[in-house]
Design a protein around this motif. Sequence first.
Motif, PDB file in Angstrom:
ATOM      1  N   PHE A  87       0.845  -1.192   0.000  1.00 21.44           N
ATOM      2  CA  PHE A  87       0.000   0.000   0.000  1.00 21.44           C
ATOM      3  C   PHE A  87       0.879   1.240   0.000  1.00 21.44           C
ATOM      4  O   PHE A  87       1.731   1.408   0.867  1.00 21.44           O
ATOM      5  CB  PHE A  87      -0.912   0.001   1.224  1.00 21.44           C
ATOM      6  N   HIS A  97      -7.680   2.661  -6.250  1.00 26.33           N
ATOM      7  CA  HIS A  97      -6.356   2.087  -6.491  1.00 26.33           C
ATOM      8  C   HIS A  97      -6.076   0.857  -5.612  1.00 26.33           C
ATOM      9  O   HIS A  97      -5.355  -0.046  -6.021  1.00 26.33           O
ATOM     10  CB  HIS A  97      -5.300   3.177  -6.246  1.00 26.33           C
ATOM     11  N   HIS A  98      -6.647   0.821  -4.398  1.00 25.63           N
ATOM     12  CA  HIS A  98      -6.370  -0.260  -3.445  1.00 25.63           C
ATOM     13  C   HIS A  98      -7.496  -1.284  -3.335  1.00 25.63           C
ATOM     14  O   HIS A  98      -7.304  -2.340  -2.737  1.00 25.63           O
ATOM     15  CB  HIS A  98      -6.091   0.319  -2.064  1.00 25.63           C
ATOM     16  N   GLN A 134      -6.824  -4.979  -4.781  1.00 26.89           N
ATOM     17  CA  GLN A 134      -5.854  -5.703  -3.971  1.00 26.89           C
ATOM     18  C   GLN A 134      -6.498  -6.185  -2.671  1.00 26.89           C
ATOM     19  O   GLN A 134      -6.338  -7.343  -2.282  1.00 26.89           O
ATOM     20  CB  GLN A 134      -4.650  -4.811  -3.662  1.00 26.89           C
ATOM     21  N   ILE A 135      -7.226  -5.318  -2.007  1.00 21.79           N
ATOM     22  CA  ILE A 135      -7.856  -5.696  -0.737  1.00 21.79           C
ATOM     23  C   ILE A 135      -8.908  -6.776  -0.958  1.00 21.79           C
ATOM     24  O   ILE A 135      -8.985  -7.733  -0.195  1.00 21.79           O
ATOM     25  CB  ILE A 135      -8.458  -4.456  -0.042  1.00 21.79           C
ATOM     26  N   GLU A 180      -9.234  -8.910  -3.706  1.00 20.26           N
ATOM     27  CA  GLU A 180      -8.723 -10.140  -4.312  1.00 20.26           C
ATOM     28  C   GLU A 180      -7.758 -10.896  -3.407  1.00 20.26           C
ATOM     29  O   GLU A 180      -7.872 -12.103  -3.242  1.00 20.26           O
ATOM     30  CB  GLU A 180      -8.040  -9.816  -5.650  1.00 20.26           C
ATOM     31  N   ILE A 181      -6.829 -10.196  -2.799  1.00 22.54           N
ATOM     32  CA  ILE A 181      -5.809 -10.859  -1.981  1.00 22.54           C
ATOM     33  C   ILE A 181      -6.313 -11.121  -0.564  1.00 22.54           C
ATOM     34  O   ILE A 181      -6.035 -12.165   0.020  1.00 22.54           O
ATOM     35  CB  ILE A 181      -4.511 -10.033  -1.946  1.00 22.54           C
ATOM     36  N   TYR A 182      -7.060 -10.176  -0.022  1.00 22.54           N
ATOM     37  CA  TYR A 182      -7.456 -10.257   1.389  1.00 22.54           C
ATOM     38  C   TYR A 182      -8.958 -10.487   1.592  1.00 22.54           C
ATOM     39  O   TYR A 182      -9.443 -10.396   2.708  1.00 22.54           O
ATOM     40  CB  TYR A 182      -7.019  -8.988   2.119  1.00 22.54           C
ATOM     41  N   HIS A 225       2.550  -2.442   4.292  1.00 21.98           N
ATOM     42  CA  HIS A 225       1.632  -3.524   4.653  1.00 21.98           C
ATOM     43  C   HIS A 225       0.361  -3.034   5.339  1.00 21.98           C
ATOM     44  O   HIS A 225      -0.498  -3.847   5.676  1.00 21.98           O
ATOM     45  CB  HIS A 225       2.336  -4.534   5.565  1.00 21.98           C
TER      46      HIS A 225
END
Length: 150
Positions: free
Chosen positions: A2, A21-22, A25-26, A28-30, A115
């Motif tokens: 991040f 922008h985030h 990621q949040i 898909e990954i988390y 992170h």
Amino acid sequence: MFRGVHNLSVDTKGRVKIPTHHQAQINEIYSGKMVLSIHPDDEFLLLYPLKDWQILEEKISALPSLNIHTKRLKRKLIGHATDCELDRVARILIPSTLKHYAHIDKKIIMSGQGHNFELWDENTWHKQFDSLDTLSKQIQIPIELAQLLL
């Protein structure tokens, strides 16, 4: 990871929208699962993906439990931790106790820290930023840090 500084608004219900922008990621990954807590030393909030939070929590739990610094850290950081999940429009709810701790009203700064994120009241962020600049001009840069900046 991040990165970046984002100017955001808190709605009347205490929700803040994660920057586009985030979001991927949040999600898909988390799986959209995050943890929000107070910073133990300064008046801002920390937002971690659940997986990274669990790693931090395990490290803290491994510390000597009778140590006064460990007790303080656990009571502040873990004791105030709140699970949160991105809703369908990528918002998280900031509980009123955490908003009060960080003096968050309507405008916040969300700063990516690798992170995790820091969530600051906009006015507090600017004061802290100016203060750090002033202090850093008074203290010599450690060699390890100077080497990173080359």
